[in-house]
Design a protein around this motif. Structure first.
Motif, PDB file in Angstrom:
ATOM      1  N   ALA A  32      -4.837   3.377  -2.139  1.00  0.00           N
ATOM      2  CA  ALA A  32      -3.871   4.424  -2.199  1.00  0.00           C
ATOM      3  C   ALA A  32      -3.881   5.690  -1.626  1.00  0.00           C
ATOM      4  N   ARG A  76       2.476   1.628  -3.633  1.00  0.00           N
ATOM      5  CA  ARG A  76       1.235   2.732  -3.936  1.00  0.00           C
ATOM      6  C   ARG A  76       1.447   4.136  -4.173  1.00  0.00           C
ATOM      7  N   THR A  77       1.238   4.493  -3.091  1.00  0.00           N
ATOM      8  CA  THR A  77       0.487   5.255  -2.316  1.00  0.00           C
ATOM      9  C   THR A  77       1.982   6.681  -3.102  1.00  0.00           C
ATOM     10  N   ARG A  83       1.178  -1.392  -0.005  1.00  0.00           N
ATOM     11  CA  ARG A  83      -0.524  -0.144   0.268  1.00  0.00           C
ATOM     12  C   ARG A  83       1.036   1.358   0.170  1.00  0.00           C
ATOM     13  N   SER A  99      -3.251   4.326  -8.786  1.00  0.00           N
ATOM     14  CA  SER A  99      -4.212   3.772  -8.375  1.00  0.00           C
ATOM     15  C   SER A  99      -4.935   3.469  -9.175  1.00  0.00           C
TER      16      SER A  99
END
Ligand SMILES: *[C@@H]1O[C@H](CO)[C@@H](O)[C@H](O)[C@H]1NC(C)=O
Length: 628
Positions: A463, A418-419, A415, A424
């Protein structure tokens, strides 16, 4: 459809793993977790653990020395995974008692000691090896007076060497004192109450379940010279007259070739008011809680100091915001511009992807895993679920927990990644994600399917959106008088300040076999450590942003993570000054290896705490403040 296949596979995997653990947990019964009641004259068997020494780190099997063997053979009785891993070698011993029967018994006489036996016994004696005996999960405890102070140990020595003497004497007579608590089950054991009427209950009450609980186990060792020829005529467990421990060396059993050593023991049962649940208290008696309180006070001071700085930061931010909405005169406009030269200038860069972002995510995932394990384990230990009675259970629990927390590690890592990538949508990041998950697995050596499962959940999660956009072209970072890494390394001293007193006790419990029991204190210190790490990292991140240094990611991680450097240095200091007698380079290398692993775990854990807090802080800072 393509997505449902891996999902089904993971669920299957997860079920398999759960089934496996359920099986494993059943396989190891948990000692010390229930009370054993003995009836009068019931046989009680003692166990022996490996011979240990504080001089050398190498444990030896009890039966490597010419001790009496139990008549029905030696059996291993390690009771759980943790004990196996810790190298505890628990075996049954020849010493057995009858509940609440005081007696003095003959055990056995050795063959004439050979040159090899003598060398071995002398070596073990001089290396201060201890025999560790266990009765009903309680280690044998020994009390002695040194300079008028009552001190306690667990275990008793193999032998002793009088000062300035070439001779060594073997411990061959043991006087055990077993503390018992008479147990009167007040109707607990009654079977079939209720329907049968009061007559039956009073009938059952006559046969009150009664018995004895073992609430203490003490040993008083001594060395006695016997006449081997008269002793040899006796059979094992035959009663002998009471033995007086001699104070003269001539009446003690010397370790010398051709000597035959007779072993005897004496046991007395003493009624005690100690109740079973508090039987560990004697082991846990401490010299004084003051030092732990001092450590907490120390941490609190650091915390308040840092909290003050954080408070000032927020105050300034808020005030600046308020003044923005007032119509400003020229003077304060100029002042504002000057103040704006700080963190607001890096608005277009603050969320730029850091170098080695994948590694950062993986380390944060690992950090969450380790922190989670530490917190849960210490909470459990603090509330007494893992009493020292279950020596290996602590370790078993930690390992199982660690494996399961792999799910969270995978989730957080993916996560986070992805952030940072700021994506996203789109399928193109999937290969990278799986790569990250795999890297996570490799790094954490955790259970692969569980981590992958977590990673998979991470891909499903939303995200985190950044509040501001990142510019195409990175902003130049102004030159500084000193490297910012210096500040980051220095920051580690603050969390270390909260930790180092407890660290001494933890190291002593690991390396000197002392009991560590103040888990309540440890829990408090841990919570304080978390707060200090978070504060230190936030303050440092803010300081960096104010001088327009927008590369805060790794610095936030190491601002608190650098405490591990000091932990490692401290363990070297501990090796040099407290473990002086650690024998040989092999032990020292082993010690340093363990210390390095410990320091790495601490780095990941503290770094993650600091990083996540700083991330939250930066996110908050830039989303709460409107910037044109
Ligand atoms: C065993 O010895 C202890 C200590 O001398 C004494 O208090 C206790 O009453 C004795 N027990 C029995 C059953 O004789």
């Amino acid at each position: 459809m393509a997505i449902s296949n891996p999902r089904v596979t993971y669920i299957k995997w997860a079920l398999l793993v759960l089934a496996l653990f359920a099986h494993t947990c059943n396989g190891f019964y948990l000692p010390g977790s229930y009370m054993h009641t003995y009836s009068k004259a019931q046989e009680i068997i003692t166990k022996v653990n490996s011979l240990t020494s504080i001089e050398t780190e190498l444990p030896f099997s009890y039966y490597s020395l010419p001790y009496c063997k139990p008549p029905d053979g030696i059996k291993k009785s390690a009771e759980n995974l943790g004990e196996l891993l810790m190298g505890d070698e628990i075996e049954n011993s020849a010493y057995r008692f009858k509940m609440n029967v005081n007696e003095t018994l003959y055990l056995c006489t050795t063959h004439p000691l050979t040159e090899h036996d003598v060398k071995l016994l002398k070596q073990r004696t001089r290396d201060l090896y201890q025999v560790n005996m266990i009765l009903d999960n309680l280690p044998a405890m020994r009390y002695a007076y040194q300079n008028g102070v009552k001190i306690q140990w667990t275990g008793f020595p193999v032998g002793y060497t009088p000062p300035n003497s070439k001779d060594d004497y073997i411990i061959n007579h043991l006087k055990f004192r077993v503390l018992i608590h008479e147990y009167e089950g007040s109707g607990v054991q009654i079977i079939g109450t209720g329907e049968e009427g009061p007559g039956v209950i009073s009938e059952a009450e006559k046969k009150k379940a009664s018995g004895f609980e073992i609430v203490g186990f003490e040993v008083y060792p001594c060395s006695v010279k016997y006449d081997p020829d008269t002793m040899k005529k006796k059979s094992m467990y035959q009663s002998i007259p009471a033995v007086n421990c001699p104070s003269e060396l001539e009446k003690s059993q010397i370790i010398r070739e051709q000597e035959k050593v007779s072993f005897t023991y004496e046991v007395e049962f003493v009624k005690s008011d100690i109740r079973w649940p508090s039987r560990w208290d004697a082991y846990l008696k401490m010299e004084g809680a003051r030092v732990h309180w001092f450590s907490i006070l120390n941490s609190l001071m650091v915390i308040f100091f840092l909290a003050g700085i954080v408070f000032v930061i927020f105050l300034r931010t808020v005030r600046r915001d308020l003044t923005r909405y007032e119509e400003l005169d020229k003077e304060s406009q100029a002042q504002m511009n000057e103040e704006l030269s700080g963190w607001k200038l890096v608005v277009g860069d603050v969320f730029r992807e850091p170098d080695s972002s994948k590694l950062l995510c993986v380390m944060v995932g690992d950090g969450v895993q380790i922190t989670g394990m530490a917190v849960v384990t210490i909470i459990f230990a603090a509330f007494g679920f893992m009493s020292p009675a279950s020596r290996g259970m602590l370790l078993t629990g930690m390992i199982i927990l660690y494996l399961f927390l792999g799910i969270i590690a995978g989730y957080v890592a993916v996560r986070m990644w992805r952030t940072i990538k700021g994506t996203s949508k789109g399928g193109d990041q999937f290969p990278g994600l799986w790569h990250a998950s795999f890297l996570e697995c490799r790094l954490s050596y955790s259970y692969v399917p569980l981590t992958l499962l977590g990673g998979f959940l991470g891909t499903r999660a939303e995200a985190i959106q950044f509040p501001v956009r990142t510019n195409q072209i990175p902003r130049e970072i102004p030159a500084r008088k000193y490297p910012s890494w210096l500040l980051v390394l220095g920051a580690g001293t603050l969390p270390f300040g909260t930790l180092f007193i407890e660290l001494f006790f933890i190291l002593s419990s690991i390396w000197l076999g002392r009991f560590y029991y103040v888990f309540g204190f440890l829990l408090i210190v841990l919570l304080l450590l978390v707060i200090v790490c978070a504060e230190v990292s936030v303050v440092l991140t803010y300081m960096h942003l104010c001088v327009e240094d927008w590369r805060w990611w790794w610095k936030a991680f190491f601002a608190s993570g650098s405490v591990s450097l000091y932990v490692f240095l401290y363990s070297i200091n501990y090796l040099v000054f407290d473990l002086q007698s650690l024998s040989g380079p092999v032990s020292a290398i082993l010690y340093l290896g363990y210390s390095l692993i410990m320091a790495t775990a601490i780095m990941l854990s503290t770094g993650t705490i600091g990083f996540l807090m700083s991330f939250y802080f930066v996110h908050y800072l830039f989303s709460s403040v409107k910037i044109d």
